[in-house]
Design a protein around this motif. Structure first.
Motif, PDB file in Angstrom:
ATOM      1  N   GLY A  20      51.915 -12.269 -26.569  1.00  0.00           N
ATOM      2  CA  GLY A  20      52.057 -12.523 -25.137  1.00  0.00           C
ATOM      3  C   GLY A  20      53.024 -11.585 -24.465  1.00  0.00           C
ATOM      4  O   GLY A  20      52.810 -11.168 -23.315  1.00  0.00           O
ATOM      5  N   ARG A 118      56.575 -12.234 -19.036  1.00  0.00           N
ATOM      6  CA  ARG A 118      55.797 -13.378 -19.513  1.00  0.00           C
ATOM      7  C   ARG A 118      55.750 -14.483 -18.464  1.00  0.00           C
ATOM      8  O   ARG A 118      54.723 -15.147 -18.287  1.00  0.00           O
ATOM      9  CB  ARG A 118      56.378 -13.916 -20.813  1.00  0.00           C
ATOM     10  CG  ARG A 118      55.987 -13.102 -22.032  1.00  0.00           C
ATOM     11  CD  ARG A 118      56.144 -13.903 -23.298  1.00  0.00           C
ATOM     12  NE  ARG A 118      57.517 -14.350 -23.486  1.00  0.00           N
ATOM     13  CZ  ARG A 118      57.876 -15.258 -24.388  1.00  0.00           C
ATOM     14  NH1 ARG A 118      56.980 -15.828 -25.153  1.00  0.00           N
ATOM     15  NH2 ARG A 118      59.146 -15.611 -24.518  1.00  0.00           N
ATOM     16  N   THR A 142      45.818 -15.158 -23.419  1.00  0.00           N
ATOM     17  CA  THR A 142      46.597 -13.986 -23.016  1.00  0.00           C
ATOM     18  C   THR A 142      48.045 -14.059 -23.447  1.00  0.00           C
ATOM     19  O   THR A 142      48.617 -13.072 -23.901  1.00  0.00           O
ATOM     20  CB  THR A 142      46.521 -13.828 -21.480  1.00  0.00           C
ATOM     21  OG1 THR A 142      45.162 -13.715 -21.092  1.00  0.00           O
ATOM     22  CG2 THR A 142      47.281 -12.601 -21.037  1.00  0.00           C
ATOM     23  N   LEU A 143      48.654 -15.225 -23.314  1.00  0.00           N
ATOM     24  CA  LEU A 143      50.085 -15.343 -23.575  1.00  0.00           C
ATOM     25  C   LEU A 143      50.420 -15.958 -24.920  1.00  0.00           C
ATOM     26  O   LEU A 143      51.504 -15.738 -25.437  1.00  0.00           O
ATOM     27  CB  LEU A 143      50.744 -16.173 -22.471  1.00  0.00           C
ATOM     28  CG  LEU A 143      51.109 -15.374 -21.219  1.00  0.00           C
ATOM     29  CD1 LEU A 143      51.331 -16.305 -20.054  1.00  0.00           C
ATOM     30  CD2 LEU A 143      52.330 -14.516 -21.459  1.00  0.00           C
ATOM     31  N   CYS A 144      49.484 -16.727 -25.467  1.00  0.00           N
ATOM     32  CA  CYS A 144      49.777 -17.442 -26.703  1.00  0.00           C
ATOM     33  C   CYS A 144      49.020 -16.891 -27.908  1.00  0.00           C
ATOM     34  O   CYS A 144      49.221 -17.365 -29.028  1.00  0.00           O
ATOM     35  CB  CYS A 144      49.467 -18.930 -26.530  1.00  0.00           C
ATOM     36  SG  CYS A 144      50.351 -19.691 -25.151  1.00  0.00           S
TER      37      CYS A 144
END
Length: 424
Positions: A20, A118, A142-144
């Motif tokens: 991420g 983030r 996308t982030l995890c």
């Protein structure tokens, strides 16, 4: 079952921990319309890490190594693009010039900016032009670092459905030219709910993994708690719900060391050695629960954290305040009605009034048919029918539940319950 190598374990950990951060930093440079390009660069970076480390060993600073490779790959990708390629508005002119390309990449793709990047990315993913389901799926991807398969399992839907949601989300970003910026203060709170839901889903996948060989995945739980802590620290959003979710995660994570025995068997809360519960995490949870009281509304995270707190503060199972827990479930069912909440409420009814009353409560659940693929429904019914001596129904329910869960640990527990009835 084949065990993963130390190199694979290291890469998997870094994948979760750094994915991420790197995607957010690259999206800031490339622009939100080039989100898929940013993900491809990070994916290539991690593949190179695995191949290189498998031969040469893990470097002393693996995170720094990843950032170096990601910077070099970003430079290569931009050089390969057509000269007129549009990147993020504030960086396009810098990235199109060979003179400023490398210094800009090295300055911006820097670990000192990761928290800000983030945080922005979390709220970008929850853009109002996307459906709530797409927002949460995008945060997880996308982030995890969730795979499409993992997201599908978290949502209990098909792989193709998630693929389509992610494709439409990226297409919307391109069409609407969404910027990599925090939205205005008056719309931040409206996006926060879906950000918190994504964090909650990530934590739950770590707490009770649906597909992994390990029931408990501490790496996912830690990542969810890091993201929530980041939200709690920012001064631009209302914090009450974020603190409530953080409290809930702390209370639940505090029990991890007591949830499995040395042979990999699940230990239910009644069987757990509470001396193994993490008191520091419980104290942190209490802090966040107190902080969550500053808001003017009560969310489902407040109520679930209140339930988890009652378990955390009880000195043993016999001293659990089931009346307080039932009050929380009653309010949850009133404010956020769902068959799953009603099922959990029935479990509390069993503690207070016995298994027969719980079975009646389950039979009366509105929308119970939506739980037909949820293993916990037949597992609970099996338990209560066993308690009232109807072993034939209990065995059938345990067998049904075993066929609905993907977790080997849960299958093992259900098999043990079924076999114990044969010995009676």
């Amino acid at each position: 079952m084949q065990q993963t190598s130390p190199i694979e374990q290291t890469v998997e950990h870094l994948f979760r921990h750094e994915w991420g951060k790197l995607v957010a930093a690259l999206t800031k440079l490339f622009g939100v319309h080039n989100l898929e390009l940013a993900e491809d660069v990070v994916q290539d970076t991690l593949v190179k890490a695995f191949e290189h480390w498998k031969i040469n060993g893990v470097p002393s600073n693996p995170s720094g190594w990843l950032y170096t490779v990601a910077r070099n790959k970003a430079v290569d990708v931009i050089r390969q693009q057509k000269r007129g390629e549009e990147f993020a508005r504030s960086f396009t002119h810098l990235l199109q010039s060979e003179y400023s390309l490398v210094p800009t990449i090295h300055e911006q793709l820097n670990e000192k900016f990761v928290d800000d990047d983030r945080l922005r990315m979390m709220f970008v993913c929850c853009h109002p032009s996307l459906s709530p389901e797409s927002q949460v799926a995008l945060v997880l991807k996308t982030l995890c670092g969730f795979s499409v398969t993992e997201i599908a399992k978290a949502f209990v839907c098909s792989y193709d459905t998630i693929e389509k949601r992610l494709y439409r989300a990226r297409q919307t970003f391109r069409e609407q030219q969404v910027d990599f910026e925090l939205p205005a203060a008056d719309v931040l709170d409206s996006r926060l709910n879906n950000v918190l839901m994504a964090v909650y889903l990530l934590f739950n996948e770590g707490y009770n993994s649906t597909h992994h060989e390990n029931l408990i995945r501490n790496d996912l739980m830690r990542e969810a708690m890091r993201l929530c802590e980041l939200i709690c620290r920012t001064k631009t959003v209302e914090h009450a719900n974020s603190h409530a979710l953080m409290a809930l995660m702390c209370f639940n994570a505090s029990r991890n060391n007591a949830r499995m025995d040395d042979d990999g068997n699940i230990l239910l809360m009644k069987q757990q050695d509470r001396s193994k519960w993490n008191r520091a995490l419980i104290e942190t949870g209490v802090f966040h629960l107190e902080e969550s009281a500053a808001g003017e509304t009560i969310s489902k995270y407040h109520l679930e954290a209140g339930i988890a707190y009652e378990h955390a503060r009880a000195r043993d199972y016999a001293h659990t305040n089931w009346h307080n827990i039932l009050s929380c479930y009653n309010l949850l069912q009133q404010l956020y009605p769902s068959p799953i909440i009603a099922l959990n409420r029935a479990i509390v009814i069993a503690e207070l009034h016995g298994p027969k009353e719980a079975i009646v409560a389950i039979e009366l659940i509105e929308g119970k048919e939506t739980l037909k693929n949820y293993y916990l429904l037949p597992a609970v019914l099996g338990e209560y029918h066993a308690q009232i001596g109807d072993h034939t129904k209990a065995k059938a329910y345990f067998k049904e539940a075993e066929g609905l869960t993907h977790s080997s640990a849960e299958k093992k527990l259900l098999k043990q319950k079924e076999q114990s009835l044969h010995r009676r």
